[in-house]
Write a protein that holds these residues in place. Structure first.
Motif, PDB file in Angstrom:
ATOM      1  N   ARG A 132       0.845  -1.188   0.000  1.00 37.65           N
ATOM      2  CA  ARG A 132       0.000   0.000   0.000  1.00 37.65           C
ATOM      3  C   ARG A 132       0.884   1.244   0.000  1.00 37.65           C
ATOM      4  O   ARG A 132       1.890   1.309   0.714  1.00 37.65           O
ATOM      5  N   LEU A 133       0.521   2.220  -0.813  1.00 35.35           N
ATOM      6  CA  LEU A 133       1.287   3.458  -0.886  1.00 35.35           C
ATOM      7  C   LEU A 133       1.088   4.289   0.379  1.00 35.35           C
ATOM      8  O   LEU A 133      -0.035   4.443   0.867  1.00 35.35           O
ATOM      9  N   ALA A 134       2.185   4.822   0.890  1.00 41.58           N
ATOM     10  CA  ALA A 134       2.115   5.696   2.062  1.00 41.58           C
ATOM     11  C   ALA A 134       1.590   7.072   1.662  1.00 41.58           C
ATOM     12  O   ALA A 134       1.870   7.553   0.565  1.00 41.58           O
ATOM     13  N   GLU A 135       0.826   7.681   2.533  1.00 43.89           N
ATOM     14  CA  GLU A 135       0.265   8.997   2.254  1.00 43.89           C
ATOM     15  C   GLU A 135       1.205  10.088   2.757  1.00 43.89           C
ATOM     16  O   GLU A 135       1.604  10.091   3.923  1.00 43.89           O
ATOM     17  N   GLN A 136       1.579  10.991   1.871  1.00 42.01           N
ATOM     18  CA  GLN A 136       2.408  12.137   2.222  1.00 42.01           C
ATOM     19  C   GLN A 136       2.018  13.287   1.291  1.00 42.01           C
ATOM     20  O   GLN A 136       2.572  13.441   0.207  1.00 42.01           O
ATOM     21  N   PRO A 137       1.039  14.111   1.713  1.00 40.45           N
ATOM     22  CA  PRO A 137       0.548  15.192   0.847  1.00 40.45           C
ATOM     23  C   PRO A 137       1.633  16.156   0.373  1.00 40.45           C
ATOM     24  O   PRO A 137       1.519  16.713  -0.718  1.00 40.45           O
ATOM     25  N   LEU A 138       2.706  16.333   1.161  1.00 40.05           N
ATOM     26  CA  LEU A 138       3.763  17.261   0.754  1.00 40.05           C
ATOM     27  C   LEU A 138       4.503  16.778  -0.491  1.00 40.05           C
ATOM     28  O   LEU A 138       5.057  17.576  -1.248  1.00 40.05           O
ATOM     29  N   LEU A 139       4.505  15.459  -0.712  1.00 39.89           N
ATOM     30  CA  LEU A 139       5.198  14.898  -1.870  1.00 39.89           C
ATOM     31  C   LEU A 139       4.235  14.376  -2.936  1.00 39.89           C
ATOM     32  O   LEU A 139       4.669  13.985  -4.015  1.00 39.89           O
ATOM     33  N   ALA A 140       2.948  14.370  -2.634  1.00 43.74           N
ATOM     34  CA  ALA A 140       1.962  13.809  -3.557  1.00 43.74           C
ATOM     35  C   ALA A 140       2.004  14.538  -4.896  1.00 43.74           C
ATOM     36  O   ALA A 140       2.071  15.760  -4.956  1.00 43.74           O
ATOM     37  N   GLY A 141       1.955  13.751  -5.963  1.00 43.22           N
ATOM     38  CA  GLY A 141       1.969  14.307  -7.313  1.00 43.22           C
ATOM     39  C   GLY A 141       3.346  14.442  -7.906  1.00 43.22           C
ATOM     40  O   GLY A 141       3.497  14.435  -9.132  1.00 43.22           O
ATOM     41  N   LEU A 142       4.379  14.592  -7.074  1.00 42.59           N
ATOM     42  CA  LEU A 142       5.733  14.813  -7.578  1.00 42.59           C
ATOM     43  C   LEU A 142       6.338  13.527  -8.129  1.00 42.59           C
ATOM     44  O   LEU A 142       6.082  12.426  -7.627  1.00 42.59           O
ATOM     45  N   PRO A 193      -8.087   8.622 -10.427  1.00 45.94           N
ATOM     46  CA  PRO A 193      -7.956   8.874  -8.988  1.00 45.94           C
ATOM     47  C   PRO A 193      -7.340  10.234  -8.660  1.00 45.94           C
ATOM     48  O   PRO A 193      -6.445  10.721  -9.371  1.00 45.94           O
ATOM     49  N   ALA A 194      -7.821  10.833  -7.587  1.00 49.39           N
ATOM     50  CA  ALA A 194      -7.195  12.040  -7.044  1.00 49.39           C
ATOM     51  C   ALA A 194      -5.832  11.671  -6.480  1.00 49.39           C
ATOM     52  O   ALA A 194      -5.643  10.585  -5.922  1.00 49.39           O
ATOM     53  N   LEU A 195      -4.864  12.577  -6.637  1.00 51.26           N
ATOM     54  CA  LEU A 195      -3.484  12.304  -6.219  1.00 51.26           C
ATOM     55  C   LEU A 195      -3.006  13.338  -5.211  1.00 51.26           C
ATOM     56  O   LEU A 195      -1.854  13.764  -5.249  1.00 51.26           O
ATOM     57  N   ASP A 196      -3.880  13.741  -4.295  1.00 51.09           N
ATOM     58  CA  ASP A 196      -3.516  14.744  -3.306  1.00 51.09           C
ATOM     59  C   ASP A 196      -2.922  14.143  -2.043  1.00 51.09           C
ATOM     60  O   ASP A 196      -2.449  14.876  -1.178  1.00 51.09           O
ATOM     61  N   ARG A 197      -2.917  12.800  -1.945  1.00 48.37           N
ATOM     62  CA  ARG A 197      -2.342  12.134  -0.774  1.00 48.37           C
ATOM     63  C   ARG A 197      -1.066  11.377  -1.117  1.00 48.37           C
ATOM     64  O   ARG A 197      -0.156  11.281  -0.308  1.00 48.37           O
ATOM     65  N   CYS A 198      -1.019  10.814  -2.321  1.00 50.95           N
ATOM     66  CA  CYS A 198       0.147  10.058  -2.773  1.00 50.95           C
ATOM     67  C   CYS A 198       0.014   9.837  -4.265  1.00 50.95           C
ATOM     68  O   CYS A 198      -1.000  10.188  -4.873  1.00 50.95           O
ATOM     69  N   GLY A 199       1.048   9.252  -4.870  1.00 47.04           N
ATOM     70  CA  GLY A 199       1.016   8.994  -6.301  1.00 47.04           C
ATOM     71  C   GLY A 199       1.707  10.070  -7.114  1.00 47.04           C
ATOM     72  O   GLY A 199       2.040  11.141  -6.606  1.00 47.04           O
ATOM     73  N   VAL A 218     -11.862  13.878 -11.737  1.00 46.38           N
ATOM     74  CA  VAL A 218     -10.824  13.457 -10.799  1.00 46.38           C
ATOM     75  C   VAL A 218     -11.493  13.272  -9.447  1.00 46.38           C
ATOM     76  O   VAL A 218     -12.184  14.173  -8.961  1.00 46.38           O
ATOM     77  N   GLY A 219     -11.322  12.110  -8.848  1.00 41.51           N
ATOM     78  CA  GLY A 219     -11.965  11.871  -7.569  1.00 41.51           C
ATOM     79  C   GLY A 219     -11.527  10.575  -6.945  1.00 41.51           C
ATOM     80  O   GLY A 219     -10.567   9.923  -7.390  1.00 41.51           O
ATOM     81  N   GLU A 220     -12.235  10.156  -5.905  1.00 47.06           N
ATOM     82  CA  GLU A 220     -11.911   8.921  -5.209  1.00 47.06           C
ATOM     83  C   GLU A 220     -12.382   7.730  -6.039  1.00 47.06           C
ATOM     84  O   GLU A 220     -13.495   7.725  -6.578  1.00 47.06           O
ATOM     85  N   LEU A 221     -11.517   6.734  -6.159  1.00 48.59           N
ATOM     86  CA  LEU A 221     -11.835   5.509  -6.875  1.00 48.59           C
ATOM     87  C   LEU A 221     -11.491   4.335  -5.973  1.00 48.59           C
ATOM     88  O   LEU A 221     -10.322   4.085  -5.694  1.00 48.59           O
ATOM     89  N   THR A 222     -12.518   3.642  -5.492  1.00 49.13           N
ATOM     90  CA  THR A 222     -12.273   2.488  -4.636  1.00 49.13           C
ATOM     91  C   THR A 222     -11.935   1.271  -5.490  1.00 49.13           C
ATOM     92  O   THR A 222     -12.232   1.222  -6.688  1.00 49.13           O
ATOM     93  N   LEU A 223     -11.339   0.290  -4.845  1.00 47.22           N
ATOM     94  CA  LEU A 223     -11.020  -0.941  -5.557  1.00 47.22           C
ATOM     95  C   LEU A 223     -12.298  -1.627  -6.027  1.00 47.22           C
ATOM     96  O   LEU A 223     -12.352  -2.177  -7.135  1.00 47.22           O
ATOM     97  N   ALA A 224     -13.342  -1.564  -5.209  1.00 45.41           N
ATOM     98  CA  ALA A 224     -14.614  -2.179  -5.604  1.00 45.41           C
ATOM     99  C   ALA A 224     -15.183  -1.492  -6.836  1.00 45.41           C
ATOM    100  O   ALA A 224     -15.699  -2.156  -7.749  1.00 45.41           O
TER     101      ALA A 224
END
Length: 276
Positions: A132-142, A193-199, A218-224
């Motif tokens: 699982r990707l770790a969430e780090q908004p300061l680095l998200a998108g980069l 998917p939105a990429l404001d937390r990671c990615g 652009v928004g939340e996309l669940t696995l389901a």
């Protein structure tokens, strides 16, 4: 073919062992697809690089100089992938940023990867990754240099029939594939998917969003929700628009949204047969 490489404008294959990019992953990179002497997404790559430099407080390179060096390393290559790596440069040991950093700039050219025509036409097989990707908004998108999560994700399988893996965050929200961004048609709506937390906010993703506006969201996309999508495709500045044929036990078929994105890619000047 050996990579052609310039380091700070000089032909070389060596950087200092004290470079902060090596020591801490302190830097950014862009993988830029060239078709002859053109790079259709160059401006998007430069925009993301400059924004990344601002966020990480790394002095920005000169885009004109970067372009000259990209052309030099890719000279006589009909198609190439140019990787532009920028680190904060060398410095004293420790995490503290140098007061006056001197960035290291590496520009290298490689042959583009091959993508089978069957994948372009019918799609690839994917699996869901356990990591699982770790969430780090300061680095998200980069597109920063630390790609260890992707390295570990890719190590989860060795089946040649599986071409890619889906990466989620700790809340089972879909973020991306290991080497590409992801789009899905859910209830008739094209969603990424939105990429404001990671990615990584890919430049091909930005191009698809701009071309499909205002229909794309652009928004939340669940696995389901992804497993219930009617079609899924990946976007990559290097490999292009890639349909997804299956994810674990779920099967898909390329649809109108996928074919429109592929046609837009061709209209930019990229040849699908050349792998991107």
């Amino acid at each position: 073919m050996m990579a052609r490489m310039l380091i700070n404008g000089v032909a070389s294959a060596h950087v200092s062992a004290l470079d902060r990019g090596l020591a801490y992953g302190d830097g950014l990179f862009e993988s830029i697809r060239l078709v002859g002497t053109t790079a259709p997404l160059w401006q998007r790559h430069m925009q993301r690089l400059m924004q990344g430099c601002e966020r990480l407080r790394i002095p920005s390179p000169d885009p004109v100089q970067c372009w000259r060096e990209a052309l030099e390393v890719s000279r006589d290559m009909p198609d190439a992938v140019v990787r532009l790596t920028l680190t904060r440069g060398s410095g004293e040991r420790g995490y503290a940023m140098p007061a006056s950093p001197t960035p290291t700039r590496v520009v290298a050219a490689f042959p583009p990867p091959h993508v089978d025509r069957d994948i372009q036409a019918q799609g690839m097989c994917m699996r869901t990754c356990a990591i699982r990707l770790a969430e780090q908004p300061l680095l998200a998108g980069l597109k920063h240099l630390n790609r260890l999560e992707q390295v570990l994700a890719r190590a989860e399988w060795d089946d040649p029939a599986i071409a890619e893996g889906v990466l989620c965050d700790s809340h089972d929200r879909v973020i991306s594939a290991t080497m590409a961004n992801l789009f899905a048609v859910v209830d008739g709506v094209l969603l990424t998917p939105a990429l404001d937390r990671c990615g990584v906010a890919g430049v091909a993703r930005a191009e698809v969003l701009a071309a499909a506006c205002p229909q794309a969201q652009v928004g939340e996309l669940t696995l389901a929700a992804l497993l219930g999508a009617s079609e899924v495709f990946l976007s990559s500045s290097v490999r292009g628009i890639l349909p997804v044929r299956s994810l674990d036990e779920r099967s898909y078929a390329p649809g109108a949204a996928t074919r429109q994105a592929q046609q837009h890619w061709r209209n930019l000047g990229f040849s699908m047969e050349q792998g991107g």
